[in-house]
Write an enzyme that holds these catalytic residues in place. Structure first.
Site, short mmCIF file in Angstrom:
data_model
loop_
_atom_site.label_atom_id
_atom_site.label_comp_id
_atom_site.label_asym_id
_atom_site.label_seq_id
_atom_site.Cartn_x
_atom_site.Cartn_y
_atom_site.Cartn_z
N HIS A 1 0.64 -1.17 -0.14
CA HIS A 1 0.08 -0.08 -0.06
C HIS A 1 0.90 1.28 0.19
O HIS A 1 2.13 1.24 0.62
CB HIS A 1 -0.88 -0.09 1.20
CG HIS A 1 -1.82 0.96 1.40
ND1 HIS A 1 -1.59 2.47 1.66
CD2 HIS A 1 -3.28 1.23 0.99
CE1 HIS A 1 -2.65 3.19 1.69
NE2 HIS A 1 -3.60 2.47 1.20
N ASP B 1 1.04 4.26 1.35
CA ASP B 1 1.34 4.41 2.73
C ASP B 1 2.31 3.62 3.51
O ASP B 1 3.25 4.10 4.39
CB ASP B 1 0.00 4.84 3.69
CG ASP B 1 -0.83 5.96 3.11
OD1 ASP B 1 -0.31 6.84 2.31
OD2 ASP B 1 -1.94 5.76 3.33
N LYS B 2 2.26 2.51 3.35
CA LYS B 2 3.20 1.43 3.76
C LYS B 2 4.38 1.35 3.27
O LYS B 2 5.49 1.06 4.00
CB LYS B 2 2.54 -0.02 3.83
CG LYS B 2 1.39 -0.09 4.84
CD LYS B 2 1.91 0.02 6.26
CE LYS B 2 1.09 0.62 7.39
NZ LYS B 2 1.77 1.19 8.53
N GLU C 1 10.45 11.44 7.16
CA GLU C 1 9.10 11.30 6.60
C GLU C 1 9.53 10.86 5.12
O GLU C 1 10.45 11.43 4.59
CB GLU C 1 8.30 12.58 6.67
CG GLU C 1 8.06 13.11 8.23
CD GLU C 1 7.59 12.56 8.93
OE1 GLU C 1 6.81 11.55 8.61
OE2 GLU C 1 7.91 12.64 10.11
N GLU D 1 14.92 15.02 10.20
CA GLU D 1 16.09 15.50 10.89
C GLU D 1 16.91 14.14 11.54
O GLU D 1 16.08 13.09 12.02
CB GLU D 1 15.59 16.21 12.19
CG GLU D 1 14.54 17.45 11.64
CD GLU D 1 13.33 17.01 11.32
OE1 GLU D 1 12.71 17.64 10.20
OE2 GLU D 1 12.56 16.36 11.96
N LYS E 1 -5.74 -4.30 0.42
CA LYS E 1 -6.28 -3.97 1.53
C LYS E 1 -7.48 -5.11 2.07
O LYS E 1 -7.91 -5.72 1.07
CB LYS E 1 -7.18 -2.58 1.50
CG LYS E 1 -6.20 -1.54 0.76
CD LYS E 1 -6.98 -0.22 0.99
CE LYS E 1 -7.45 0.43 1.94
NZ LYS E 1 -8.07 1.68 1.67
N PHE F 1 -8.20 -3.83 -10.38
CA PHE F 1 -7.36 -3.24 -9.37
C PHE F 1 -5.89 -3.53 -10.15
O PHE F 1 -5.19 -4.22 -9.61
CB PHE F 1 -7.39 -3.74 -8.11
CG PHE F 1 -6.40 -3.03 -7.24
CD1 PHE F 1 -5.72 -1.99 -7.21
CD2 PHE F 1 -6.54 -3.50 -5.73
CE1 PHE F 1 -4.97 -1.22 -6.70
CE2 PHE F 1 -5.96 -2.99 -4.89
CZ PHE F 1 -5.05 -1.94 -5.09
N ASP G 1 -1.93 5.82 -6.40
CA ASP G 1 -2.16 6.55 -5.17
C ASP G 1 -1.04 7.10 -4.28
O ASP G 1 -0.05 6.37 -3.95
CB ASP G 1 -3.26 5.93 -4.34
CG ASP G 1 -3.80 6.78 -3.25
OD1 ASP G 1 -3.67 8.13 -2.98
OD2 ASP G 1 -4.27 6.26 -2.17
N ALA G 2 -0.81 8.50 -4.21
CA ALA G 2 0.33 8.88 -3.28
C ALA G 2 0.35 8.37 -1.78
O ALA G 2 -0.63 8.05 -1.20
CB ALA G 2 0.46 10.39 -3.35
N ARG H 1 0.41 7.47 7.84
CA ARG H 1 -1.13 7.88 7.39
C ARG H 1 -2.05 6.84 7.66
O ARG H 1 -3.06 6.76 7.51
CB ARG H 1 -1.17 8.33 5.87
CG ARG H 1 -2.42 9.03 5.75
CD ARG H 1 -2.57 10.04 4.54
NE ARG H 1 -2.20 9.04 3.14
CZ ARG H 1 -2.00 9.77 2.00
NH1 ARG H 1 -2.34 10.79 1.78
NH2 ARG H 1 -1.78 8.91 0.88
N LYS H 2 -1.45 5.76 8.44
CA LYS H 2 -2.15 4.53 8.60
C LYS H 2 -2.05 4.29 10.10
O LYS H 2 -1.87 2.81 10.66
CB LYS H 2 -1.89 3.43 7.84
CG LYS H 2 -2.16 3.48 6.38
CD LYS H 2 -3.84 3.40 6.21
CE LYS H 2 -4.37 3.52 4.89
NZ LYS H 2 -4.32 4.87 4.44
N LYS I 1 10.52 7.22 13.34
CA LYS I 1 10.96 8.01 14.49
C LYS I 1 11.87 6.97 15.31
O LYS I 1 11.63 5.90 15.69
CB LYS I 1 9.83 8.24 15.30
CG LYS I 1 8.94 9.41 14.58
CD LYS I 1 7.36 9.63 15.35
CE LYS I 1 6.94 10.73 14.55
NZ LYS I 1 5.51 10.96 15.30
N LYS J 1 11.37 9.36 20.48
CA LYS J 1 10.17 10.15 20.25
C LYS J 1 9.16 9.12 21.05
O LYS J 1 8.90 8.00 20.75
CB LYS J 1 9.83 10.16 18.80
CG LYS J 1 10.46 11.10 18.03
CD LYS J 1 11.81 11.10 18.15
CE LYS J 1 12.70 12.18 16.99
NZ LYS J 1 14.04 12.09 16.99
N ASP K 1 6.14 9.20 21.00
CA ASP K 1 4.93 8.86 20.12
C ASP K 1 5.09 7.41 19.91
O ASP K 1 4.06 6.50 19.89
CB ASP K 1 5.17 9.66 18.71
CG ASP K 1 4.41 10.90 18.65
OD1 ASP K 1 3.62 11.37 19.62
OD2 ASP K 1 4.93 11.56 17.74
#
Length: 398
Positions: free
Chosen positions: A16, A18-19, A51, A64, A178, A243, A251-252, A257-258, A278, A282, A284
């Site tokens: 995918h 995003d992945k 990123e 960074e 998906k 598909f 798709d960018a 984003r997931k 990260k 971090k 997060d």
């Protein structure tokens, strides 16, 4: 808590868009941890916040870092291309060898560093959190890995198909896919699925939805418990009918984003911060791992059937601002007892988390698809937050 209801979660494959971005970002974190010790750099001092954007034959990497000078831009580019190749992209619109890779990495901000690094004159004397924020961990007794059933089985479906694709067994399938499962609960327990969705990229353009279903259905049935699929279960396989164009060409993709796919499929809260790209200063990432570790051990210890834990941090401050526990009415002891026990059994400072879970290692690329939780701990320290070795300490503390 409702006794009878339907709940749905989705997963996405490593192909995918995003992945793909998450994988590249995490490969770069691993690169710094892999090369640092070779260059004599203390792994405690390594920093990475990376990123990635992917689109048609374009990859943009920004962020960074702080680490060994041996990590060059050519090195970063090679790692990114290797990740894309391993995922399986050799298509005209997105190819590991042909894509243009732009690298915009730069040193970490000194303002951030002074709040995170330990023993800096005039600042903190203990390693502080890399940012403010809230992080959640969750566990329940619905599956052997103490995960919510919908996300657990949505991941399992795609992992089985991915393994078959990588082995060469399913050569007509592409990397992008998906899944989604709607689980039926009765008396608070998952008993079956009412709806199954699988959208899978195919490399033969005129392959029909029916043909794709014939390929993927055995893996779906293998993933789900026996008896969960029946004559009333509704299937949606490539519901648009085609598909063929998939991945970043269709798709960018963006890192982070997931986040719901990465955690509990919507069955538990999420603090909002992404994990991939990260380093563990971090919170997060590292504190979300710590919260899952604690929640899983609470359930594994038999102290609750369901457990949600929230941790809160401020940038530059070592100790969490708060620890909150909710056992959703299933606790065998009070939440206040568990909050006290959590703080006693586990040092929840950023340094304490990194030390206890042994996070200063190149163990992150493997987390970038099929969830960060509900995975089997690896011999080299990967998925250490999935261990249940804190149960005795928690029991003693309550």
């Amino acid at each position: 808590m409702r006794a009878s209801y339907l709940f749905t979660s989705e997963s996405v494959s490593e192909g995918h868009p995003d992945k793909v971005s998450d994988r590249i970002s995490d490969e770069i974190v691993d690169l710094f941890y892999r090369e640092g010790p070779k260059a004599g750099v203390d792994p405690w001092s390594i920093r990475a916040a990376c990123e990635t954007l992917c689109t048609t034959n374009q990859v943009v990497i920004a962020g960074e870092t702080r680490g060994p000078s041996t990590v060059t831009m050519d090195h970063v580019e090679a790692v990114a291309r290797a990740a894309i190749k391993d995922i399986g992209y050799e298509q005209d619109g997105f190819h590991w060898q042909k894509a243009d890779v732009k690298i915009l990495l730069h040193p970490q901000s000194a303002d951030i560093a002074q709040g995170v690094d330990a023993d800096q004159p005039g600042t903190n004397k203990e390693e502080g959190a890399g940012d403010q924020g809230i992080m959640f961990g969750y566990a329940c007794n619905e599956t052997p890995d103490l995960m919510p059933a919908p996300i657990f089985y949505a991941h399992k479906i795609l992992r089985l198909i991915s393994e078959a694709r990588h082995s060469g067994k399913e050569k007509v399938l592409g990397p992008d896919s998906k899944s989604q499962v709607t689980v039926q609960y009765e008396n608070g327990k998952p008993i079956g699925v009412t709806q199954i969705v699988v959208s899978h990229q195919h490399l033969i353009e005129d392959l029909s939805s029916k043909q794709v279903r014939e390929i993927v259905e055995p893996y779906v049935r293998q993933a789900l418990p026996e008896g969960w699929i029946n004559g009333k279960t509704v299937w949606h396989v490539n519901p648009t009918g085609k598909f063929f164009i998939g991945g970043p060409d269709g798709d960018a993709g963006l890192t982070g984003r997931k986040i719901i796919v990465d955690t509990y499929g919507g069955a538990a809260p999420h603090g909002g911060g992404a994990f991939s790209g990260k380093d563990p200063t971090k919170v997060d990432r590292s504190a979300a791992y710590a919260a899952r570790y604690l929640a899983k051990n609470v359930v594994a210890a038999g102290l609750a059937d369901r457990c949600t834990i929230q941790l809160a941090y401020a940038i530059g401050v070592a100790k969490p601002l708060s620890i909150y526990v909710d056992t959703h009415g299933t606790g065998k002891v009070t939440e206040a007892q568990l909050e006290k026990a959590a703080g006693e059994a586990f040092d929840l400072t950023p340094r304490g988390i990194r030390k206890h879970l042994d996070l200063n290692k190149p163990i992150y690329a493997r987390t970038s698809a099929y969830g960060h939780f509900g995975r089997t701990p690896d011999a080299d320290g990967g998925f250490s937050w999935e261990k249940t070795d804190l149960t005795d300490a928690l029991k003693r503390s309550v």
